[in-house]
Design a protein around this motif. Structure first.
Motif, PDB file in Angstrom:
ATOM      1  N   HIS A   1       0.878  -1.174   0.000  1.00 28.26           N
ATOM      2  CA  HIS A   1       0.000   0.000   0.000  1.00 28.26           C
ATOM      3  C   HIS A   1       0.921   1.230   0.000  1.00 28.26           C
ATOM      4  CE1 HIS A   1      -3.339  -2.545   2.038  1.00 28.26           C
ATOM      5  NE2 HIS A   1      -2.263  -3.245   2.283  1.00 28.26           N
TER       6      HIS A   1
ATOM      7  N   ARG B   1       1.929   7.763  10.244  1.00 26.64           N
ATOM      8  CA  ARG B   1       1.297   7.539  11.554  1.00 26.64           C
ATOM      9  C   ARG B   1       2.346   7.442  12.663  1.00 26.64           C
ATOM     10  NH1 ARG B   1      -3.060   4.213   9.084  1.00 26.64           N
ATOM     11  NH2 ARG B   1      -3.256   2.875  10.925  1.00 26.64           N
TER      12      ARG B   1
ATOM     13  N   TYR C   1      -5.325   1.608  21.183  1.00 28.48           N
ATOM     14  CA  TYR C   1      -5.692   1.693  19.772  1.00 28.48           C
ATOM     15  C   TYR C   1      -7.090   2.292  19.627  1.00 28.48           C
ATOM     16  CZ  TYR C   1      -5.545   0.243  14.899  1.00 28.48           C
ATOM     17  OH  TYR C   1      -5.522   0.245  13.529  1.00 28.48           O
TER      18      TYR C   1
ATOM     19  N   ILE D   1      -6.657   4.121  10.811  1.00 23.78           N
ATOM     20  CA  ILE D   1      -6.797   4.088   9.357  1.00 23.78           C
ATOM     21  C   ILE D   1      -7.560   5.311   8.835  1.00 23.78           C
ATOM     22  CG2 ILE D   1      -8.833   2.596   9.446  1.00 23.78           C
ATOM     23  CD1 ILE D   1      -7.692   1.174   6.984  1.00 23.78           C
TER      24      ILE D   1
ATOM     25  N   TYR E   1      -7.175   3.819   0.568  1.00 26.23           N
ATOM     26  CA  TYR E   1      -7.152   4.883   1.567  1.00 26.23           C
ATOM     27  C   TYR E   1      -7.948   6.100   1.072  1.00 26.23           C
ATOM     28  CZ  TYR E   1      -3.570   2.456   4.303  1.00 26.23           C
ATOM     29  OH  TYR E   1      -2.886   1.547   5.082  1.00 26.23           O
TER      30      TYR E   1
ATOM     31  N   HIS F   1     -11.657  -1.792   1.829  1.00 23.77           N
ATOM     32  CA  HIS F   1     -10.562  -1.838   2.819  1.00 23.77           C
ATOM     33  C   HIS F   1     -11.081  -1.478   4.204  1.00 23.77           C
ATOM     34  CE1 HIS F   1      -6.254  -0.302   3.992  1.00 23.77           C
ATOM     35  NE2 HIS F   1      -6.473  -1.515   4.455  1.00 23.77           N
TER      36      HIS F   1
ATOM     37  N   PHE G   1     -10.735  -6.495   2.284  1.00 28.49           N
ATOM     38  CA  PHE G   1     -10.291  -6.793   3.651  1.00 28.49           C
ATOM     39  C   PHE G   1     -11.461  -7.477   4.341  1.00 28.49           C
ATOM     40  CE2 PHE G   1      -8.497  -4.747   7.825  1.00 28.49           C
ATOM     41  CZ  PHE G   1      -7.916  -5.944   8.186  1.00 28.49           C
TER      42      PHE G   1
ATOM     43  N   HIS H   1      -7.366  -9.942   1.627  1.00 27.30           N
ATOM     44  CA  HIS H   1      -6.802  -9.936   2.984  1.00 27.30           C
ATOM     45  C   HIS H   1      -7.704 -10.847   3.826  1.00 27.30           C
ATOM     46  CE1 HIS H   1      -5.065  -6.151   1.509  1.00 27.30           C
ATOM     47  NE2 HIS H   1      -4.363  -6.006   2.608  1.00 27.30           N
TER      48      HIS H   1
ATOM     49  N   GLN I   1      -6.528 -12.322   9.031  1.00 28.79           N
ATOM     50  CA  GLN I   1      -5.381 -11.630   9.646  1.00 28.79           C
ATOM     51  C   GLN I   1      -5.509 -11.568  11.169  1.00 28.79           C
ATOM     52  OE1 GLN I   1      -4.887  -7.452   8.641  1.00 28.79           O
ATOM     53  NE2 GLN I   1      -2.947  -7.299   9.738  1.00 28.79           N
TER      54      GLN I   1
ATOM     55  N   HIS J   1      -2.036 -12.556   4.433  1.00 22.87           N
ATOM     56  CA  HIS J   1      -1.943 -12.518   5.910  1.00 22.87           C
ATOM     57  C   HIS J   1      -2.085 -13.935   6.473  1.00 22.87           C
ATOM     58  CE1 HIS J   1      -1.665  -8.223   6.748  1.00 22.87           C
ATOM     59  NE2 HIS J   1      -2.621  -8.011   5.870  1.00 22.87           N
TER      60      HIS J   1
ATOM     61  N   ASP K   1       3.725  -5.598   2.598  1.00 24.83           N
ATOM     62  CA  ASP K   1       2.482  -4.972   3.080  1.00 24.83           C
ATOM     63  C   ASP K   1       2.733  -3.503   3.411  1.00 24.83           C
ATOM     64  OD1 ASP K   1      -0.208  -4.802   3.770  1.00 24.83           O
ATOM     65  OD2 ASP K   1       0.037  -5.684   5.754  1.00 24.83           O
TER      66      ASP K   1
ATOM     67  N   ASN L   1       2.636  -0.157   4.474  1.00 25.92           N
ATOM     68  CA  ASN L   1       1.504   0.750   4.737  1.00 25.92           C
ATOM     69  C   ASN L   1       1.810   1.553   5.990  1.00 25.92           C
ATOM     70  OD1 ASN L   1      -0.052  -0.148   7.244  1.00 25.92           O
ATOM     71  ND2 ASN L   1       0.012  -2.101   6.165  1.00 25.92           N
ATOM     72  N   PRO L   2       1.104   2.672   6.204  1.00 20.28           N
ATOM     73  CA  PRO L   2       1.508   3.551   7.315  1.00 20.28           C
ATOM     74  C   PRO L   2       1.079   3.059   8.686  1.00 20.28           C
ATOM     75  CG  PRO L   2      -0.405   4.438   6.196  1.00 20.28           C
ATOM     76  CD  PRO L   2       0.033   3.254   5.392  1.00 20.28           C
ATOM     77  N   GLY L   3       0.176   2.089   8.758  1.00 23.52           N
ATOM     78  CA  GLY L   3      -0.339   1.663  10.056  1.00 23.52           C
ATOM     79  C   GLY L   3       0.289   0.383  10.550  1.00 23.52           C
ATOM     80  N   SER L   4      -0.057  -0.741   9.916  1.00 25.50           N
ATOM     81  CA  SER L   4       0.339  -2.037  10.470  1.00 25.50           C
ATOM     82  C   SER L   4       1.668  -2.561   9.932  1.00 25.50           C
ATOM     83  CB  SER L   4      -0.755  -3.072  10.186  1.00 25.50           C
ATOM     84  OG  SER L   4      -0.878  -3.277   8.799  1.00 25.50           O
TER      85      SER L   4
HETATM   86  N1  DI6 Z   1      -4.553  -5.036   6.866  1.00 33.65           N
HETATM   87  C1  DI6 Z   1      -3.681  -4.304   7.531  1.00 33.65           C
HETATM   88  O1  DI6 Z   1      -2.941  -4.707   8.383  1.00 33.65           O
HETATM   89  C2  DI6 Z   1      -3.720  -2.957   6.997  1.00 33.65           C
HETATM   90  N2  DI6 Z   1      -4.757  -3.048   6.030  1.00 33.65           N
HETATM   91  C3  DI6 Z   1      -5.186  -4.256   5.980  1.00 33.65           C
HETATM   92  O2  DI6 Z   1      -6.066  -4.600   5.227  1.00 33.65           O
HETATM   93  C4  DI6 Z   1      -3.952  -1.878   8.003  1.00 33.65           C
HETATM   94  C5  DI6 Z   1      -3.808  -0.583   7.318  1.00 33.65           C
HETATM   95  C6  DI6 Z   1      -3.659   0.571   8.243  1.00 33.65           C
HETATM   96  O3  DI6 Z   1      -3.652   0.438   9.487  1.00 33.65           O
HETATM   97  O4  DI6 Z   1      -3.493   1.684   7.692  1.00 33.65           O
END
Ligand code: DI6
Ligand code: FE
Length: 397
Positions: free
Chosen positions: A68, A75, A88, A98, A138, A171, A208, A236, A239, A259, A311, A313-316
């Motif tokens: 992503h 973040r 969280y 997110i 996003y 998502h 997702f 996805h 997970q 995942h 993977d 991405n700015p979060g996980s």
């Molecule tokens: N699984 C994740 O771990 C990320 N998206 C997804 O489908 C989480 C993305 C986020 O936290 O920005």
């Protein structure tokens, strides 16, 4: 182009690196024309100037099949808040998580999204990535999803890297549809997919499937829309919990299920049946401090091909290193160095439906990496060390 005196990992089957010591590769145009022992190089290539690789290792170009990389903001502040004790949920209620990335992506211009993504893509290219999958997801509204996909396509015009896009409208539920996921799918997600496809922006459709996102019935509607457009799907799945995503992916003949920490032995059997690749994402496992590892033994037992991806991405998973991902796959999940390398080449290509690459054989696309390494296990073994010597992209250095 003729390469000689190379140690070649051909990866033409799943059982070995397919090593050729003192190997040679002949490239014509953007394709591999011949590969074998240097002494067997066909006479037609003898007159050509050859590059002596001094026994360096040559592998297929690396493939990151789940990312992503296009998103607004970052973040880091949230990361810091969590380490200072905020939960969280508290962060999410204050507009973080997110949703904060969705807000930042909606206000960013396409140019800024592209510029930020290129900083991450350049790090990937420096480690030998020649094919990158990039997801939307996003935006969660029509204009922003299209903007993300245009930025993703632009990456491939500005850098020597192939880009495959996945539409990930399913998502998360955007704030304006909070509590109404079905309405979001039916009113926004599916029509946005159709609009993006009409612009030629979509190579595959992702979703997702999770308690905090969409259930199997909602994803099915998106997959039906994908099928009507002739687009392959991926998902996805499992997970954070097991809610039937892997079975759904298998039912739709998905290219990949990604995942899979909570996937079962039955899920692995279903993925094997449908020829779906299991994409393992250790960066998210690590960042979320997950403790349940994906069922690698079950994937092995059922011969489900495994890929490995960042993977990013700015979060996980704020991870742009595919080499570190390989190391994590080995150390966290006990994948072997062979499984790790197959996971970023041959099996990653399969996860994207791009089976003319990811191995070194005649007629394959000539995307190659040359490494300052003697054996392929070295690529997974070191941490924070980049042995890339050079990259060949579409037959050119
Ligand atoms: N699984 C994740 O771990 C990320 N998206 C997804 O489908 C989480 C993305 C986020 O936290 O920005
Ligand atoms: Fe992801």
């Amino acid at each position: 182009m003729i390469l000689t005196n190379a140690t070649i990992a051909t990866l033409t089957d799943d059982t070995s690196f397919g090593l050729i010591a003192d190997g040679a590769i002949a490239i014509e145009g953007d394709r591999i024309a011949w590969v074998g022992a240097s002494r067997d190089l066909p006479a037609q290539y003898h007159g050509e100037a050859a590059q002596d690789l001094a026994q360096r290792l040559v592998t297929p170009g690396l493939i990151d099949c789940h990312s992503h990389v296009v998103f607004g903001g970052n973040r880091a502040a949230e990361f810091e808040q969590r380490l200072n004790g905020a939960s969280y949920e508290e962060i999410a209620r204050a507009g973080g998580g997110i949703v904060s990335t969705v807000t930042a992506t909606r206000v960013a211009s396409e140019e800024d999204l592209l510029k930020d993504a290129l900083t991450r893509v350049d790090a990937m290219i420096a480690e030998g990535v020649t094919l990158l999958e990039v997801k939307s997801g996003y935006g969660l509204d029509r204009d922003t999803e299209l903007k993300m996909l245009r930025a993703a396509r632009a990456i491939g015009t500005l850098r020597p890297i192939h880009v495959r896009t996945s539409f990930l409208g399913a998502h998360a539920v955007p704030p304006e549809y909070a509590g109404r996921p079905d309405a979001y799918i039916d009113e926004v997600c599916i029509s946005t997919l159709q609009a993006a496809h009409a612009e030629g922006l979509v190579d595959a459709v992702d979703g997702f499937c999770e308690g905090i996102a969409f259930d199997a019935a909602q994803i099915s509607r998106v997959f039906d829309a994908a099928r009507a457009l002739g687009l392959p799907v991926k998902l996805h799945a499992e997970q954070l919990s097991n809610i039937g995503g892997a079975q759904l992916a298998a039912r739709y003949g998905a290219l990949s299920a990604d995942h899979l920490e909570y996937a079962s032995d039955t899920d692995a059997a279903a993925l094997a049946q449908s020829g779906t690749v299991a994409v393992i994402l250790p960066g998210a496992f690590y960042t979320l401090r997950e403790t349940q590892a994906p069922p690698i033994d079950a994937f092995r037992a059922h011969q489900v091909p495994m890929a490995l991806a960042t993977d990013c991405n700015p979060g996980s998973s704020p991870l742009a290193s595919l080499l570190l991902t390989m190391n994590m796959g080995c150390t966290l999940f006990r994948m072997t160095p062979l499984e790790a390398l197959l996971g970023v080449t041959r099996h990653a290509a399969q996860a994207l439906g791009q089976t003319d690459r990811g191995t070194i054989r005649p007629d394959a696309l000539a995307d190659l990496c040359v490494w300052d390494a003697a054996h392929p296990a070295e690529l997974s073994y070191r941490i924070g060390f980049n042995p890339l010597h050079s990259r060949i992209f579409q037959g050119a250095q």
